[in-house]
Design a protein around this motif. Structure first.
Motif, PDB file in Angstrom:
ATOM      1  N   VAL A  16       0.994  -1.107   0.248  1.00  0.00           N
ATOM      2  CA  VAL A  16       0.113  -0.158  -0.077  1.00  0.00           C
ATOM      3  C   VAL A  16       0.998   1.289   0.083  1.00  0.00           C
ATOM      4  CG1 VAL A  16      -1.799   1.212   1.227  1.00  0.00           C
ATOM      5  CG2 VAL A  16      -1.824  -1.237   1.191  1.00  0.00           C
ATOM      6  N   TYR A  17       0.435   2.182  -0.953  1.00  0.00           N
ATOM      7  CA  TYR A  17       1.286   3.321  -1.219  1.00  0.00           C
ATOM      8  C   TYR A  17       0.212   4.506  -0.981  1.00  0.00           C
ATOM      9  CZ  TYR A  17       5.410   0.814  -2.524  1.00  0.00           C
ATOM     10  OH  TYR A  17       6.424  -0.223  -2.484  1.00  0.00           O
ATOM     11  N   SER A  18       0.799   5.669  -0.270  1.00  0.00           N
ATOM     12  CA  SER A  18       0.056   6.917  -0.508  1.00  0.00           C
ATOM     13  C   SER A  18       0.109   7.537  -1.867  1.00  0.00           C
ATOM     14  CB  SER A  18       0.756   7.999   0.401  1.00  0.00           C
ATOM     15  OG  SER A  18       1.751   8.395  -0.103  1.00  0.00           O
ATOM     16  N   ASN A  19      -0.899   8.521  -2.231  1.00  0.00           N
ATOM     17  CA  ASN A  19      -0.761   9.041  -3.536  1.00  0.00           C
ATOM     18  C   ASN A  19       0.547   9.912  -3.835  1.00  0.00           C
ATOM     19  OD1 ASN A  19      -1.719  11.064  -1.908  1.00  0.00           O
ATOM     20  ND2 ASN A  19      -3.173  11.672  -3.421  1.00  0.00           N
ATOM     21  N   ASN A  20       1.250   9.987  -2.759  1.00  0.00           N
ATOM     22  CA  ASN A  20       2.498  10.844  -2.961  1.00  0.00           C
ATOM     23  C   ASN A  20       3.666   9.767  -3.123  1.00  0.00           C
ATOM     24  OD1 ASN A  20       1.420  13.236  -2.768  1.00  0.00           O
ATOM     25  ND2 ASN A  20       1.449  13.362  -0.380  1.00  0.00           N
ATOM     26  N   GLY A  21       3.499   8.414  -3.157  1.00  0.00           N
ATOM     27  CA  GLY A  21       4.334   7.502  -3.227  1.00  0.00           C
ATOM     28  C   GLY A  21       5.032   6.974  -2.286  1.00  0.00           C
ATOM     29  N   VAL A  22       4.588   7.395  -0.915  1.00  0.00           N
ATOM     30  CA  VAL A  22       5.228   7.019   0.326  1.00  0.00           C
ATOM     31  C   VAL A  22       4.720   5.515   0.678  1.00  0.00           C
ATOM     32  CG1 VAL A  22       5.430   7.432   2.727  1.00  0.00           C
ATOM     33  CG2 VAL A  22       5.345   9.423   1.267  1.00  0.00           C
ATOM     34  N   PHE A  23       5.622   4.641   0.924  1.00  0.00           N
ATOM     35  CA  PHE A  23       5.213   3.147   1.244  1.00  0.00           C
ATOM     36  C   PHE A  23       4.437   3.286   2.591  1.00  0.00           C
ATOM     37  CE2 PHE A  23       5.956  -0.784   3.770  1.00  0.00           C
ATOM     38  CZ  PHE A  23       5.413  -1.624   2.942  1.00  0.00           C
ATOM     39  N   VAL A  24       3.111   2.593   2.733  1.00  0.00           N
ATOM     40  CA  VAL A  24       2.541   2.839   3.889  1.00  0.00           C
ATOM     41  C   VAL A  24       2.594   1.607   4.656  1.00  0.00           C
ATOM     42  CG1 VAL A  24       0.041   3.180   5.032  1.00  0.00           C
ATOM     43  CG2 VAL A  24       1.076   4.441   3.100  1.00  0.00           C
ATOM     44  N   GLY A  25       2.500   0.231   4.064  1.00  0.00           N
ATOM     45  CA  GLY A  25       2.554  -0.854   4.729  1.00  0.00           C
ATOM     46  C   GLY A  25       1.782  -2.231   3.604  1.00  0.00           C
ATOM     47  N   GLU A  26       1.365  -3.356   4.132  1.00  0.00           N
ATOM     48  CA  GLU A  26       1.053  -4.274   3.433  1.00  0.00           C
ATOM     49  C   GLU A  26      -0.243  -4.798   3.696  1.00  0.00           C
ATOM     50  OE1 GLU A  26       2.671  -8.881   2.880  1.00  0.00           O
ATOM     51  OE2 GLU A  26       4.171  -7.245   2.395  1.00  0.00           O
ATOM     52  N   VAL A  27      -1.088  -5.054   2.959  1.00  0.00           N
ATOM     53  CA  VAL A  27      -2.422  -5.624   3.241  1.00  0.00           C
ATOM     54  C   VAL A  27      -2.386  -6.922   3.976  1.00  0.00           C
ATOM     55  CG1 VAL A  27      -4.892  -6.489   2.633  1.00  0.00           C
ATOM     56  CG2 VAL A  27      -3.545  -4.406   1.491  1.00  0.00           C
ATOM     57  N   GLU A  28      -3.084  -6.978   5.385  1.00  0.00           N
ATOM     58  CA  GLU A  28      -2.777  -8.491   5.758  1.00  0.00           C
ATOM     59  C   GLU A  28      -4.229  -9.208   5.903  1.00  0.00           C
ATOM     60  OE1 GLU A  28      -0.860  -8.296   9.626  1.00  0.00           O
ATOM     61  OE2 GLU A  28       0.978  -8.422   8.648  1.00  0.00           O
ATOM     62  N   ASP A  29      -5.093  -8.281   5.737  1.00  0.00           N
ATOM     63  CA  ASP A  29      -6.711  -8.755   6.001  1.00  0.00           C
ATOM     64  C   ASP A  29      -7.537  -7.603   5.678  1.00  0.00           C
ATOM     65  OD1 ASP A  29      -8.752 -10.517   6.447  1.00  0.00           O
ATOM     66  OD2 ASP A  29      -8.196 -10.665   8.842  1.00  0.00           O
ATOM     67  N   VAL A  30      -8.752  -7.925   5.470  1.00  0.00           N
ATOM     68  CA  VAL A  30     -10.031  -7.054   4.980  1.00  0.00           C
ATOM     69  C   VAL A  30     -10.787  -7.156   5.949  1.00  0.00           C
ATOM     70  CG1 VAL A  30      -9.164  -7.147   2.426  1.00  0.00           C
ATOM     71  CG2 VAL A  30     -10.986  -8.627   3.380  1.00  0.00           C
ATOM     72  N   ARG A  31     -11.722  -5.805   6.218  1.00  0.00           N
ATOM     73  CA  ARG A  31     -12.868  -5.838   6.853  1.00  0.00           C
ATOM     74  C   ARG A  31     -13.987  -5.872   6.106  1.00  0.00           C
ATOM     75  NH1 ARG A  31     -13.015  -0.945  10.687  1.00  0.00           N
ATOM     76  NH2 ARG A  31     -12.977   0.008   8.908  1.00  0.00           N
ATOM     77  N   LEU A  32     -15.030  -6.564   6.191  1.00  0.00           N
ATOM     78  CA  LEU A  32     -16.358  -6.426   5.515  1.00  0.00           C
ATOM     79  C   LEU A  32     -17.327  -5.845   6.019  1.00  0.00           C
ATOM     80  CD1 LEU A  32     -15.983 -10.090   4.047  1.00  0.00           C
ATOM     81  CD2 LEU A  32     -15.310  -7.908   3.037  1.00  0.00           C
ATOM     82  N   ASP A  33     -18.295  -5.237   5.489  1.00  0.00           N
ATOM     83  CA  ASP A  33     -19.518  -4.899   6.134  1.00  0.00           C
ATOM     84  C   ASP A  33     -20.450  -6.383   6.562  1.00  0.00           C
ATOM     85  OD1 ASP A  33     -21.101  -6.085   3.893  1.00  0.00           O
ATOM     86  OD2 ASP A  33     -21.892  -4.257   3.445  1.00  0.00           O
ATOM     87  N   VAL A  34     -21.442  -6.191   7.330  1.00  0.00           N
ATOM     88  CA  VAL A  34     -22.289  -6.963   7.892  1.00  0.00           C
ATOM     89  C   VAL A  34     -22.967  -8.176   7.015  1.00  0.00           C
ATOM     90  CG1 VAL A  34     -24.048  -7.781   9.576  1.00  0.00           C
ATOM     91  CG2 VAL A  34     -22.877  -5.749   9.775  1.00  0.00           C
ATOM     92  N   ASN A  35     -23.078  -7.676   6.006  1.00  0.00           N
ATOM     93  CA  ASN A  35     -23.802  -8.687   4.846  1.00  0.00           C
ATOM     94  C   ASN A  35     -22.691  -9.186   3.869  1.00  0.00           C
ATOM     95  OD1 ASN A  35     -26.371  -8.039   5.707  1.00  0.00           O
ATOM     96  ND2 ASN A  35     -26.278  -6.048   4.288  1.00  0.00           N
ATOM     97  N   GLY A  36     -21.546  -8.835   4.182  1.00  0.00           N
ATOM     98  CA  GLY A  36     -20.345  -9.386   3.435  1.00  0.00           C
ATOM     99  C   GLY A  36     -20.241  -8.936   1.771  1.00  0.00           C
ATOM    100  N   ASN A  37     -20.977  -7.970   1.653  1.00  0.00           N
ATOM    101  CA  ASN A  37     -21.129  -7.347   0.240  1.00  0.00           C
ATOM    102  C   ASN A  37     -20.156  -6.356  -0.185  1.00  0.00           C
ATOM    103  OD1 ASN A  37     -23.451  -8.731   0.000  1.00  0.00           O
ATOM    104  ND2 ASN A  37     -24.993  -7.062   0.561  1.00  0.00           N
ATOM    105  N   ALA A  38     -19.367  -5.706   0.926  1.00  0.00           N
ATOM    106  CA  ALA A  38     -18.484  -4.684   0.337  1.00  0.00           C
ATOM    107  C   ALA A  38     -17.199  -4.664   1.468  1.00  0.00           C
ATOM    108  CB  ALA A  38     -18.950  -3.218   0.130  1.00  0.00           C
ATOM    109  N   VAL A  39     -16.088  -4.470   0.721  1.00  0.00           N
ATOM    110  CA  VAL A  39     -14.896  -4.360   1.905  1.00  0.00           C
ATOM    111  C   VAL A  39     -15.014  -2.820   2.361  1.00  0.00           C
ATOM    112  CG1 VAL A  39     -12.438  -4.209   2.019  1.00  0.00           C
ATOM    113  CG2 VAL A  39     -13.362  -5.563   0.482  1.00  0.00           C
ATOM    114  N   THR A  40     -14.959  -2.709   3.763  1.00  0.00           N
ATOM    115  CA  THR A  40     -14.990  -1.623   4.341  1.00  0.00           C
ATOM    116  C   THR A  40     -13.638  -0.998   5.091  1.00  0.00           C
ATOM    117  OG1 THR A  40     -15.608  -2.493   6.513  1.00  0.00           O
ATOM    118  CG2 THR A  40     -17.437  -2.064   4.944  1.00  0.00           C
ATOM    119  N   GLY A  41     -12.688  -1.814   5.081  1.00  0.00           N
ATOM    120  CA  GLY A  41     -11.346  -1.448   5.511  1.00  0.00           C
ATOM    121  C   GLY A  41     -10.430  -2.500   5.154  1.00  0.00           C
TER     122      GLY A  41
END
Length: 98
Positions: A16-41
């Motif tokens: 994951v990078y900021s729009n300025n090109g700064v490295f932020v981190g690496e995705v380890e997991d995703v958070r879903l809404d209650v219905n599982g229809n969309a990624v929220t985090g």
């Protein structure tokens, strides 16, 4: 990505990078809404310690709201998180820290 629906697991492991090109981190997991229809985090690990030194004392990662995501491809591009974390009165700051 070309707009074709993708498995959410394809996000895990992407850098994951900021729009300025700064490295932020690496995705380890995703958070879903209650219905599982969309990624929220995105749960990030392997963080840029310089970027988060004042925010993550003793923690191993952060959760960022998916609304910060600008683009997903070989890497994930997010809004400039540095500016967001430096605003102590921001409602979104509380969402950024796990």
């Amino acid at each position: 990505m070309d707009g074709t629906p993708q498995e959410i697991t394809t996000l895990v492991g992407r850098e994951v990078y900021s729009n300025n090109g700064v490295f932020v981190g690496e995705v380890e997991d995703v958070r879903l809404d209650v219905n599982g229809n969309a990624v929220t985090g995105l749960a990030l690990g392997e963080l840029n310690r310089e970027l988060f030194s004042d925010v993550i004392e003793g923690r191993n990662g952060v959760m960022i709201p998916y609304r910060w995501v600008r683009a997903v491809g070989d890497v994930v591009l997010i809004n400039d998180i540095i500016e967001r974390l430096q605003q102590p009165n921001s409602e979104e700051e509380g969402e950024a820290v796990v």
